[in-house]
Motif scaffolding. Structure first.
Motif, PDB file in Angstrom:
ATOM      1  N   PRO A  47       6.471  -2.751  -7.403  1.00  0.00           N
ATOM      2  CA  PRO A  47       6.888  -3.542  -6.321  1.00  0.00           C
ATOM      3  C   PRO A  47       6.449  -3.285  -4.782  1.00  0.00           C
ATOM      4  N   SER A  48       6.547  -1.757  -4.706  1.00  0.00           N
ATOM      5  CA  SER A  48       6.312  -1.489  -3.234  1.00  0.00           C
ATOM      6  C   SER A  48       4.960  -1.562  -2.957  1.00  0.00           C
ATOM      7  N   TRP A  49       3.866  -1.335  -3.989  1.00  0.00           N
ATOM      8  CA  TRP A  49       2.428  -1.675  -3.910  1.00  0.00           C
ATOM      9  C   TRP A  49       2.215  -3.168  -3.524  1.00  0.00           C
ATOM     10  N   ARG A  50       2.849  -3.936  -4.101  1.00  0.00           N
ATOM     11  CA  ARG A  50       2.651  -5.463  -3.912  1.00  0.00           C
ATOM     12  C   ARG A  50       2.955  -5.827  -2.570  1.00  0.00           C
ATOM     13  N   VAL A  51       4.231  -5.190  -2.134  1.00  0.00           N
ATOM     14  CA  VAL A  51       4.503  -5.394  -0.463  1.00  0.00           C
ATOM     15  C   VAL A  51       3.346  -4.870   0.382  1.00  0.00           C
ATOM     16  N   LEU A  52       3.120  -3.702   0.064  1.00  0.00           N
ATOM     17  CA  LEU A  52       1.924  -3.202   1.043  1.00  0.00           C
ATOM     18  C   LEU A  52       0.674  -3.913   1.018  1.00  0.00           C
ATOM     19  N   MET A  53       0.251  -4.392  -0.373  1.00  0.00           N
ATOM     20  CA  MET A  53      -1.076  -5.254  -0.474  1.00  0.00           C
ATOM     21  C   MET A  53      -0.894  -6.452   0.249  1.00  0.00           C
ATOM     22  N   ILE A  54       0.347  -7.209   0.269  1.00  0.00           N
ATOM     23  CA  ILE A  54       0.652  -8.316   0.865  1.00  0.00           C
ATOM     24  C   ILE A  54       0.590  -8.235   2.646  1.00  0.00           C
ATOM     25  N   LEU A  55       1.329  -7.139   3.009  1.00  0.00           N
ATOM     26  CA  LEU A  55       1.124  -6.953   4.596  1.00  0.00           C
ATOM     27  C   LEU A  55      -0.052  -6.299   4.887  1.00  0.00           C
ATOM     28  N   GLY A  56      -1.023  -5.695   3.856  1.00  0.00           N
ATOM     29  CA  GLY A  56      -2.142  -5.403   4.290  1.00  0.00           C
ATOM     30  C   GLY A  56      -3.022  -6.431   4.672  1.00  0.00           C
ATOM     31  N   ALA A  99      16.131 -16.238  14.482  1.00  0.00           N
ATOM     32  CA  ALA A  99      16.995 -15.010  13.853  1.00  0.00           C
ATOM     33  C   ALA A  99      17.231 -14.934  12.562  1.00  0.00           C
ATOM     34  N   ARG A 100      17.366 -15.970  11.817  1.00  0.00           N
ATOM     35  CA  ARG A 100      17.515 -15.868  10.221  1.00  0.00           C
ATOM     36  C   ARG A 100      16.437 -15.473   9.579  1.00  0.00           C
ATOM     37  N   VAL A 101      15.224 -15.119  10.155  1.00  0.00           N
ATOM     38  CA  VAL A 101      14.087 -15.002   9.525  1.00  0.00           C
ATOM     39  C   VAL A 101      13.953 -13.120   9.905  1.00  0.00           C
ATOM     40  N   THR A 102      13.712 -12.241   8.818  1.00  0.00           N
ATOM     41  CA  THR A 102      13.507 -11.139   9.011  1.00  0.00           C
ATOM     42  C   THR A 102      12.087 -10.707   8.663  1.00  0.00           C
ATOM     43  N   LEU A 103      11.378 -10.255   9.700  1.00  0.00           N
ATOM     44  CA  LEU A 103       9.986  -9.889   9.892  1.00  0.00           C
ATOM     45  C   LEU A 103       9.732  -8.691   9.390  1.00  0.00           C
ATOM     46  N   VAL A 104       8.699  -8.479   8.534  1.00  0.00           N
ATOM     47  CA  VAL A 104       8.602  -7.022   7.777  1.00  0.00           C
ATOM     48  C   VAL A 104       7.190  -6.664   8.181  1.00  0.00           C
ATOM     49  N   ALA A 105       6.900  -5.535   8.658  1.00  0.00           N
ATOM     50  CA  ALA A 105       5.680  -4.917   9.369  1.00  0.00           C
ATOM     51  C   ALA A 105       5.293  -3.767   8.701  1.00  0.00           C
ATOM     52  N   THR A 112      -0.854   4.255   5.815  1.00  0.00           N
ATOM     53  CA  THR A 112      -1.843   5.459   5.067  1.00  0.00           C
ATOM     54  C   THR A 112      -1.482   5.236   3.641  1.00  0.00           C
ATOM     55  N   ARG A 113      -0.143   5.057   3.129  1.00  0.00           N
ATOM     56  CA  ARG A 113      -0.012   4.693   1.843  1.00  0.00           C
ATOM     57  C   ARG A 113      -0.649   3.606   1.316  1.00  0.00           C
ATOM     58  N   LEU A 114      -0.731   2.620   1.918  1.00  0.00           N
ATOM     59  CA  LEU A 114      -1.586   1.578   1.461  1.00  0.00           C
ATOM     60  C   LEU A 114      -3.151   1.650   1.347  1.00  0.00           C
ATOM     61  N   ALA A 115      -3.742   2.667   2.134  1.00  0.00           N
ATOM     62  CA  ALA A 115      -5.114   3.223   2.123  1.00  0.00           C
ATOM     63  C   ALA A 115      -5.295   3.944   0.829  1.00  0.00           C
ATOM     64  N   GLN A 116      -4.234   4.804   0.528  1.00  0.00           N
ATOM     65  CA  GLN A 116      -4.339   5.790  -0.692  1.00  0.00           C
ATOM     66  C   GLN A 116      -4.032   4.876  -1.989  1.00  0.00           C
ATOM     67  N   ALA A 117      -3.325   3.755  -1.988  1.00  0.00           N
ATOM     68  CA  ALA A 117      -3.258   2.929  -2.981  1.00  0.00           C
ATOM     69  C   ALA A 117      -4.286   2.066  -3.278  1.00  0.00           C
ATOM     70  N   ARG A 118      -5.008   1.587  -2.133  1.00  0.00           N
ATOM     71  CA  ARG A 118      -6.484   0.809  -2.607  1.00  0.00           C
ATOM     72  C   ARG A 118      -7.345   1.884  -3.134  1.00  0.00           C
ATOM     73  N   GLN A 119      -7.247   3.078  -2.723  1.00  0.00           N
ATOM     74  CA  GLN A 119      -8.512   4.092  -3.257  1.00  0.00           C
ATOM     75  C   GLN A 119      -8.028   4.495  -4.620  1.00  0.00           C
ATOM     76  N   ALA A 120      -6.759   4.291  -5.119  1.00  0.00           N
ATOM     77  CA  ALA A 120      -6.066   4.891  -6.452  1.00  0.00           C
ATOM     78  C   ALA A 120      -6.304   3.386  -7.312  1.00  0.00           C
ATOM     79  N   THR A 121      -6.213   2.309  -6.886  1.00  0.00           N
ATOM     80  CA  THR A 121      -6.273   1.164  -7.545  1.00  0.00           C
ATOM     81  C   THR A 121      -7.761   0.425  -7.913  1.00  0.00           C
ATOM     82  N   ALA A 122      -8.535   0.766  -6.795  1.00  0.00           N
ATOM     83  CA  ALA A 122     -10.005   0.097  -6.761  1.00  0.00           C
ATOM     84  C   ALA A 122     -10.690   0.354  -8.006  1.00  0.00           C
ATOM     85  N   PRO A 123     -10.854   1.568  -8.476  1.00  0.00           N
ATOM     86  CA  PRO A 123     -11.579   1.813  -9.776  1.00  0.00           C
ATOM     87  C   PRO A 123     -11.106   1.080 -10.846  1.00  0.00           C
TER      88      PRO A 123
END
Length: 159
Positions: A47-56, A99-105, A112-123
């Motif tokens: 689930p965290s990976w999905r969020v990072l990929m979407i925000l990426g 103000a009802r909308v929570t923005l996530v960044a 950094t973790r997104l870059a690591q996840a991309r490297q780990a899952t690309a193969p």
């Protein structure tokens, strides 16, 4: 025999291995078990990976938009976001427009973790598409989109 009948659960000719949803679930389950192991090695869950990929793709985004893109209900996504904020992967702020909308960044640690996840899952992706021609891949993406769109009128409406 009509090719579609063996994939139709309402027909006596039905065969599980011709049922698209069985095949899709089997594929996703295998894929998730493979990438779960790779992600856990770098301290992430799916689930965290999905969020990072979407925000990426674009950051910031609204929490509801992320939940929809990740195919996770909003209350579960809220808990995932809280966990990720505590881990320093992302930040949240109220939208200046609504103000009802929570923005996530993405936070720097999340980038950094997104870059690591991309490297780990690309193969895994690279191995997955072995033997597919680019036009076959495009056809697959189109067919999956068409199947999704065909189900849209049948989907329950929120509320």
């Amino acid at each position: 025999m009509d090719a579609f009948m063996s994939g139709n659960p309402g027909d006596s000719a039905f065969r599980v291995k011709r049922y698209p949803f069985y095949l899709l679930n089997r594929l996703v389950s295998r894929y998730n078990s493979i990438i779960d192991q790779r992600l856990r090695a770098i301290g992430l869950d799916i689930p965290s990976w999905r969020v990072l990929m979407i925000l990426g793709e674009r950051s910031p985004r609204g929490a509801r938009e992320i939940a929809e893109a990740a195919v996770i209900n909003l209350s579960t996504m809220t808990r995932i976001i809280q966990r990720m904020v505590a881990a320093g992967l992302i930040t949240t702020a109220a939208s200046e427009d609504d103000a009802r909308v929570t923005l996530v960044a993405l936070a720097p640690v999340g980038e950094t973790r997104l870059a690591q996840a991309r490297q780990a899952t690309a193969p895994v992706f690279e191995h997955l598409i072995i033997g597919l021609e680019p036009d076959e891949f495009e056809k697959l993406i189109g067919l999956l989109g068409q199947l999704h769109d065909n189900l849209e009128p049948l989907a329950p409406k929120p509320g």
